[in-house]
Design a protein around this motif. Structure first.
Motif, mmCIF file in Angstrom:
data_model
loop_
_atom_site.group_PDB
_atom_site.id
_atom_site.type_symbol
_atom_site.label_atom_id
_atom_site.label_comp_id
_atom_site.label_asym_id
_atom_site.label_seq_id
_atom_site.Cartn_x
_atom_site.Cartn_y
_atom_site.Cartn_z
ATOM 1 N N TYR A 167 0.859 -1.183 0.000
ATOM 2 C CA TYR A 167 0.000 0.000 0.000
ATOM 3 C C TYR A 167 0.901 1.240 0.000
ATOM 4 N N ASP A 168 0.297 2.418 0.190
ATOM 5 C CA ASP A 168 1.118 3.619 0.198
ATOM 6 C C ASP A 168 2.062 3.656 1.390
ATOM 7 N N ASN A 169 1.695 3.033 2.531
ATOM 8 C CA ASN A 169 2.559 3.103 3.709
ATOM 9 C C ASN A 169 2.796 1.751 4.366
ATOM 10 N N ALA A 170 2.478 0.647 3.681
ATOM 11 C CA ALA A 170 2.602 -0.671 4.297
ATOM 12 C C ALA A 170 2.866 -1.740 3.245
ATOM 13 N N VAL A 171 3.470 -2.845 3.702
ATOM 14 C CA VAL A 171 3.744 -4.002 2.835
ATOM 15 C C VAL A 171 3.378 -5.255 3.606
ATOM 16 N N MET A 190 3.533 -8.025 8.094
ATOM 17 C CA MET A 190 3.222 -6.693 7.555
ATOM 18 C C MET A 190 4.079 -5.646 8.245
ATOM 19 N N THR A 191 4.738 -4.823 7.443
ATOM 20 C CA THR A 191 5.501 -3.694 7.963
ATOM 21 C C THR A 191 4.762 -2.405 7.616
ATOM 22 N N ILE A 192 4.719 -1.494 8.564
ATOM 23 C CA ILE A 192 3.979 -0.236 8.388
ATOM 24 C C ILE A 192 4.869 0.929 8.784
ATOM 25 N N ALA A 193 4.900 1.958 7.953
ATOM 26 C CA ALA A 193 5.614 3.191 8.281
ATOM 27 C C ALA A 193 4.623 4.194 8.840
#
Length: 416
Positions: A167-171, A190-193
């Motif tokens: 996504y725009d801020n997550a994988v 899932m990693t999220i910024a």
């Protein structure tokens, strides 16, 4: 030949100036060295904290480099339930878990920075939720052109989708377990910024998130006895978009809609689309369609008295969304209405959930179960109901052709 002589007093003053300058130089060098040492110690401590909090599933240096980089970070507290330990537990029995890392600023301040979540499939806590009350445009905060841009991007496939989505801020990376330990079919990381408000995640940071998620999934699989082989990260990660485009020129996961309105005409159907690339093996895909504010006014002015309900207003955004879930994801799809009511959308079934404004169909795609959904919130659903069967069929037929689906089952009451 006579050499230039410096008077005594002036010579003393120059000597003092040289000494003072030298002392200051040494002091400045010492101060710089101290700062450098402090940064090194801060970074070393932060690396240790990240490694411990996330149980070694991610490397700390890439985490620290996110959002321009930082030398100081800390994990959330135990009360936040954000630290986990897979070493001394039944790992599969303790999932899902997460770790949250905060960026430390001025004394006494910290900011969201990074999050890692891991879970297994099946998982009661990570169901795929579809509902008509989940406004994709944040209706209470939008400006004049309410459907120009969505609040968040849709899921883009990582390459062909075998590795997962972003996504725009997550994988989110999926590790499919060939041996299915303890009946677990896959593991997910899932990693999220978490950046400051209105700060967009860069393409470089998004790729870092993807590498971190893949590493976490691989390490999690190794620790829990999941036999898997993860594809490499794709060479390119197209920048996810939240901006809707003209529906007549839609591509990717919305190409079916452009073909449908070209063949059948648009009428009251949406004139905007938000598509993603169509991954041949993506675990999920979606197409968000919406009506521009000017088009809402046009359609509203042409509605008859019998079509408008007592509670109908043209104020909320008009939109609809198609979504499909494949394999593991298809077994955990739920329609959520008002309150906490949830209806499982089981493979092999089809129907309509009026509290969630969701129609669903099912199929078998490339040998795996699949669920296809159509969400049309009230009151827009009332104005386009006669066209919904043909619309939904056009979508599912397109997915079936692309994904090799058979045995499609449609709801019988799609136009009632």
């Amino acid at each position: 030949m006579e050499f230039l002589r410096i008077p005594g007093r002036l010579s003393d003053r120059l000597n003092r100036l040289v000494v003072i300058t030298a002392v200051l130089g040494i002091g400045a060098g010492g101060w710089g060295l101290w700062l450098e040492t402090e940064e090194h110690l801060d970074r070393a401590a932060s690396r240790e904290k990240i490694t411990k909090a996330c149980d070694g599933l991610v490397d700390p240096d890439p985490v620290l480099r996110l959002d321009g980089g930082t030398d100081r970070a800390r994990p959330g507290s135990d009360e936040d339930d954000v630290m986990f330990d897979l070493a001394d537990s039944d790992a599969l029995g303790t999932l899902p878990q997460k770790c949250v890392i905060y960026r430390v600023g001025e004394p006494g301040t910290s900011y969201n920075h990074f999050q890692l979540s891991v879970w297994q499939t099946p998982s009661d806590e990570y169901a795929q939720i579809v509902d008509g009350w989940d406004d994709p445009f944040e209706r209470w905060t939008h400006g004049a052109d309410s459907t120009r841009e969505a609040a968040a991007s849709a899921a883009y496939p990582l390459g062909d989708g075998r590795l997962g989505t972003y996504y725009d801020n997550a994988v989110a990376v999926k590790a499919v377990c060939a041996n299915e330990p303890d009946h677990v079919t896959s593991l997910n990381a899932m990693t999220i910024a978490h950046y400051a408000e209105d700060t967009e995640v860069t393409d470089a940071d998004r790729r870092t998130l993807a590498a971190l998620a893949r590493t976490a999934a691989e390490r999690l699989a190794a620790r829990t006895g999941c036999t898997t082989e993860l594809p490499a990260l794709p060479a390119e990660l197209p920048t996810p978009s939240k901006r809707l485009t003209a529906a007549v020129s839609a591509r990717g996961t919305c190409a079916w809609y452009a073909a449908h309105i070209e063949d059948q005409g648009r009428g009251r159907l949406p004139d905007r689309a938000l598509a993603t690339p169509a991954g041949a093996h993506a675990p999920e895909e979606s197409c968000l369609l919406a009506v521009a504010d000017e088009e809402v006014d046009r359609i509203w002015s042409g509605l008859g008295d019998k079509e408008i309900g007592d509670r109908d207003t043209p104020g909320a955004p008009w939109w609809l969304r198609t979504e499909s879930f494949f394999g593991d994801e298809a077994g955990e799809v739920e329609a959520e209405g008002l309150g906490t009511d949830q209806t499982p959308l089981a493979p092999g079934t089809a129907g309509f959930d009026d509290t969630a404004s969701v129609w669903w169909a099912s199929a078998t795609c490339a040998g795996e179960p699949a669920i296809h959904t159509l969400t049309v919130p009230y009151p827009y659903e009332r104005y386009i109901r006669p066209r919904l069967r043909a619309l939904f069929k056009a979508y599912v037929d397109d997915v079936a052709a692309r994904r090799g689906c058979t045995g499609v089952k449609f709801p019988s009451d799609l136009t009632t």
